[in-house]
Design a protein around this motif. Sequence first.
Motif, mmCIF file in Angstrom:
data_model
loop_
_atom_site.group_PDB
_atom_site.id
_atom_site.type_symbol
_atom_site.label_atom_id
_atom_site.label_comp_id
_atom_site.label_asym_id
_atom_site.label_seq_id
_atom_site.Cartn_x
_atom_site.Cartn_y
_atom_site.Cartn_z
ATOM 1 N N GLU A 256 0.795 -1.427 0.069
ATOM 2 C CA GLU A 256 -0.110 -0.027 0.018
ATOM 3 C C GLU A 256 0.799 1.384 0.070
ATOM 4 O OE1 GLU A 256 -1.669 3.557 1.827
ATOM 5 O OE2 GLU A 256 -0.659 2.150 3.057
ATOM 6 N N LEU A 257 1.998 1.308 0.857
ATOM 7 C CA LEU A 257 3.099 2.337 0.900
ATOM 8 C C LEU A 257 3.632 2.639 -0.647
ATOM 9 C CD1 LEU A 257 4.395 1.940 4.512
ATOM 10 C CD2 LEU A 257 3.214 4.073 3.348
ATOM 11 N N ARG A 258 3.906 1.521 -1.257
ATOM 12 C CA ARG A 258 4.484 1.627 -2.390
ATOM 13 C C ARG A 258 3.559 2.168 -3.571
ATOM 14 N NH1 ARG A 258 7.953 -3.559 -1.947
ATOM 15 N NH2 ARG A 258 10.044 -2.779 -2.021
ATOM 16 N N ALA A 259 2.553 1.859 -3.288
ATOM 17 C CA ALA A 259 1.099 2.646 -4.069
ATOM 18 C C ALA A 259 0.890 3.869 -3.933
ATOM 19 C CB ALA A 259 0.076 1.591 -4.193
ATOM 20 N N ASN A 260 0.937 4.372 -2.740
ATOM 21 C CA ASN A 260 0.416 5.809 -2.359
ATOM 22 C C ASN A 260 1.450 6.640 -1.583
ATOM 23 O OD1 ASN A 260 -2.348 5.078 -2.869
ATOM 24 N ND2 ASN A 260 -2.255 3.473 -1.394
ATOM 25 N N ASP A 267 17.198 3.811 -3.691
ATOM 26 C CA ASP A 267 17.098 3.813 -5.062
ATOM 27 C C ASP A 267 15.455 4.089 -5.820
ATOM 28 O OD1 ASP A 267 19.765 4.082 -5.449
ATOM 29 O OD2 ASP A 267 19.892 1.821 -6.053
ATOM 30 N N GLU A 268 14.719 3.029 -5.030
ATOM 31 C CA GLU A 268 13.237 3.030 -5.456
ATOM 32 C C GLU A 268 12.808 4.401 -5.190
ATOM 33 O OE1 GLU A 268 11.060 -1.078 -4.891
ATOM 34 O OE2 GLU A 268 12.408 -0.658 -3.325
ATOM 35 N N ARG A 272 10.933 7.435 -7.390
ATOM 36 C CA ARG A 272 9.605 7.887 -7.300
ATOM 37 C C ARG A 272 9.608 9.338 -7.235
ATOM 38 N NH1 ARG A 272 5.511 4.760 -5.414
ATOM 39 N NH2 ARG A 272 3.894 6.295 -6.156
ATOM 40 N N ILE A 273 10.714 9.848 -6.469
ATOM 41 C CA ILE A 273 10.717 11.235 -6.357
ATOM 42 C C ILE A 273 10.999 11.996 -7.738
ATOM 43 C CG2 ILE A 273 12.227 13.111 -5.523
ATOM 44 C CD1 ILE A 273 12.740 11.671 -3.005
ATOM 45 N N GLY A 274 11.820 11.140 -8.553
ATOM 46 C CA GLY A 274 11.813 11.723 -9.852
ATOM 47 C C GLY A 274 10.489 11.955 -10.610
ATOM 48 N N ALA A 275 9.676 11.140 -10.586
ATOM 49 C CA ALA A 275 8.133 11.406 -11.075
ATOM 50 C C ALA A 275 7.534 12.830 -10.733
ATOM 51 C CB ALA A 275 7.404 10.462 -10.770
ATOM 52 N N PHE A 276 7.858 13.112 -9.428
ATOM 53 C CA PHE A 276 7.488 14.570 -8.887
ATOM 54 C C PHE A 276 8.239 15.659 -9.642
ATOM 55 C CE2 PHE A 276 5.702 11.705 -6.021
ATOM 56 C CZ PHE A 276 4.199 12.132 -5.970
ATOM 57 N N THR A 277 9.363 15.340 -9.793
ATOM 58 C CA THR A 277 10.394 16.450 -10.285
ATOM 59 C C THR A 277 9.963 16.531 -11.806
ATOM 60 O OG1 THR A 277 12.399 15.604 -8.923
ATOM 61 C CG2 THR A 277 12.774 16.827 -11.014
ATOM 62 N N GLU A 278 9.725 15.472 -12.369
ATOM 63 C CA GLU A 278 9.139 15.554 -13.870
ATOM 64 C C GLU A 278 8.034 16.523 -14.121
ATOM 65 O OE1 GLU A 278 8.925 11.874 -15.372
ATOM 66 O OE2 GLU A 278 11.097 11.407 -15.299
ATOM 67 N N VAL A 279 6.913 16.555 -13.176
ATOM 68 C CA VAL A 279 5.639 17.297 -13.284
ATOM 69 C C VAL A 279 5.939 18.705 -12.682
ATOM 70 C CG1 VAL A 279 4.441 15.275 -13.346
ATOM 71 C CG2 VAL A 279 4.818 16.343 -11.163
ATOM 72 N N ALA A 298 18.490 9.037 9.144
ATOM 73 C CA ALA A 298 19.668 8.837 8.648
ATOM 74 C C ALA A 298 19.897 8.158 7.536
ATOM 75 C CB ALA A 298 20.446 8.358 9.766
ATOM 76 N N ASP A 299 19.037 7.221 7.426
ATOM 77 C CA ASP A 299 19.009 6.464 6.098
ATOM 78 C C ASP A 299 18.468 7.117 4.940
ATOM 79 O OD1 ASP A 299 19.952 4.170 7.598
ATOM 80 O OD2 ASP A 299 17.865 3.015 7.658
ATOM 81 N N ILE A 300 17.388 8.040 5.206
ATOM 82 C CA ILE A 300 17.029 8.622 4.196
ATOM 83 C C ILE A 300 17.704 9.734 3.821
ATOM 84 C CG2 ILE A 300 15.105 10.518 3.489
ATOM 85 C CD1 ILE A 300 13.376 9.065 5.656
ATOM 86 N N ALA A 301 18.529 10.360 4.765
ATOM 87 C CA ALA A 301 19.543 11.334 4.226
ATOM 88 C C ALA A 301 20.784 10.577 3.515
ATOM 89 C CB ALA A 301 20.384 11.992 5.533
ATOM 90 N N ASP A 302 21.259 9.573 3.927
ATOM 91 C CA ASP A 302 22.112 8.794 3.305
ATOM 92 C C ASP A 302 22.083 8.347 1.954
ATOM 93 O OD1 ASP A 302 25.173 7.574 3.469
ATOM 94 O OD2 ASP A 302 24.066 5.783 3.333
ATOM 95 N N GLY A 303 20.878 7.882 1.797
ATOM 96 C CA GLY A 303 20.401 7.288 0.439
ATOM 97 C C GLY A 303 19.686 8.037 -0.315
ATOM 98 N N VAL A 304 19.017 9.095 0.123
ATOM 99 C CA VAL A 304 17.991 9.765 -0.859
ATOM 100 C C VAL A 304 18.516 11.305 -1.062
ATOM 101 C CG1 VAL A 304 15.733 10.639 -1.429
ATOM 102 C CG2 VAL A 304 16.097 8.449 -0.195
ATOM 103 N N LEU A 305 18.748 11.722 0.074
ATOM 104 C CA LEU A 305 19.076 13.214 -0.025
ATOM 105 C C LEU A 305 20.629 13.375 -0.492
ATOM 106 C CD1 LEU A 305 18.601 16.470 1.102
ATOM 107 C CD2 LEU A 305 19.882 15.479 3.237
ATOM 108 N N ARG A 306 21.561 12.503 -0.277
ATOM 109 C CA ARG A 306 22.902 12.636 -0.871
ATOM 110 C C ARG A 306 22.642 12.726 -2.395
ATOM 111 N NH1 ARG A 306 27.207 9.597 2.775
ATOM 112 N NH2 ARG A 306 27.106 10.843 4.552
ATOM 113 N N GLN A 307 21.933 11.710 -2.978
ATOM 114 C CA GLN A 307 21.610 11.575 -4.363
ATOM 115 C C GLN A 307 20.939 12.733 -5.089
ATOM 116 O OE1 GLN A 307 20.368 7.833 -6.364
ATOM 117 N NE2 GLN A 307 20.169 6.812 -4.293
#
Length: 309
Positions: A256-260, A267-268, A272-279, A298-307
Motif C-alpha cells: 500500500e505504501l508503494r502504491a500511495n 533507489d526506489e 519515485r521522487i523523480g516522477a514528481f520532479t518531472e511534473v 539517517a537512512d533517508i539522508a544517506d540514501g536519498v538526500l545525497r543522491q
Amino acid sequence: MDLRIFTEPQQGATYDDLLAVARAAEDLGFDGFFRSDHYLHMGGDGGAGPTDAWTTLAGLARETSTIRLGTLVTSATFRYPGPLAVQVAGVDQMSGGRVELGLGAGWFEAEHTAYGIPFPPLGERFDRLEEQLAVITGLWETKPGETFSHNGAHYPVVDSPALAKPVQEGGVPIIIGGGGKRRTPALAVRYAAEFNAAFASAADSGRLFERVREVAGDAGRDPASLTLSAAQVVCLGNDDATLARRAAAIGREVDELRANGLAGSADEVVDRIGAFTEVGAQRLYLQVLDLSDLDHLADIADGVLRQLS
C-alpha cells in the motif's frame, strides 16, 4: 529538489520527540522541519496528547539554528488573524528569520467539536481563510509608523499599529495547498510564496501545478515566482525486513505504501521522487510518522538526500 521533514505530532508526540527529530533533520542536512497543526489524533489513542503547533515551533526556533520551520498547515479556524500574525512574527524573530506559514481552511470537524472550536460550513471557512490572508499579509506589509485597517465581514481591523514585524523582508513566506480548482489556486497566486499538492499522485500533482501556473499567468504573476511542492509519506528500507518493520510501526502495509507514497529502497524512493520532479515539483515534504526511529532519517539522508543534492 529541496527535501523537508514533515511530522504529525497529534498522533501523540511530545515536545522532546519533536526536538529530537528537528535536531536530527538539521544535522543531517534536510532543508526544513515542518509539523501539522491538529488537536486530535487520527487513529490510535493520541499518546501523550497534542502539542500546539506555534508553541512548539517557538521552542524549536531557539533550539535549532539553520533549518527552516513551519506548519503544513495551520487551520484558519483555530486562531484570529491579528494574534496569529503577531505570534508567527514573534517565532520568526526567535528563529532569526527561518519560519514559514502554511495556512488552510480547516477540514477535521472532530477536533473542533473535541476542543470547542466553531466549525462553519465549507464556503464560510474559505471566506474566513481569504480574509485571514488579507489581514495577516496586510499587517506584515504595513510600513513602520503607519497603521493598518481592514473592512472585513469576519475580521474587521481598525488602525492597527501592525506590530510585531517578521525578520524576513516582505514577511513570512506563506504556503497554500489543496485540490480546489478555483479558490485555492487563486488564493495561492494572490498571497503565497509556495503551492503545495499534498498526498496526490505525481500525475495529479502535475495537473494541480499546471492549474496554478495558468491562474498565475492570467493574474499577471510570473508563474516561476511560485514554488511548487508536494508531500508524501516515506518509508525507506534497504532490505525487506527493515522495510516491513518500518511499515508495521506506522500501521501500514508495504504494498500500500508503494502504491500511495514513497516506499522501498533508497533507489526506489529516488525513482519515485523523480516522477514528481518531472511534473514540476521543486520541493518535497517527507511525512515521517514514526518519530522514535531516528535511524530512518539517517537512512533517508544517506540514501536519498545525497543522491538528490
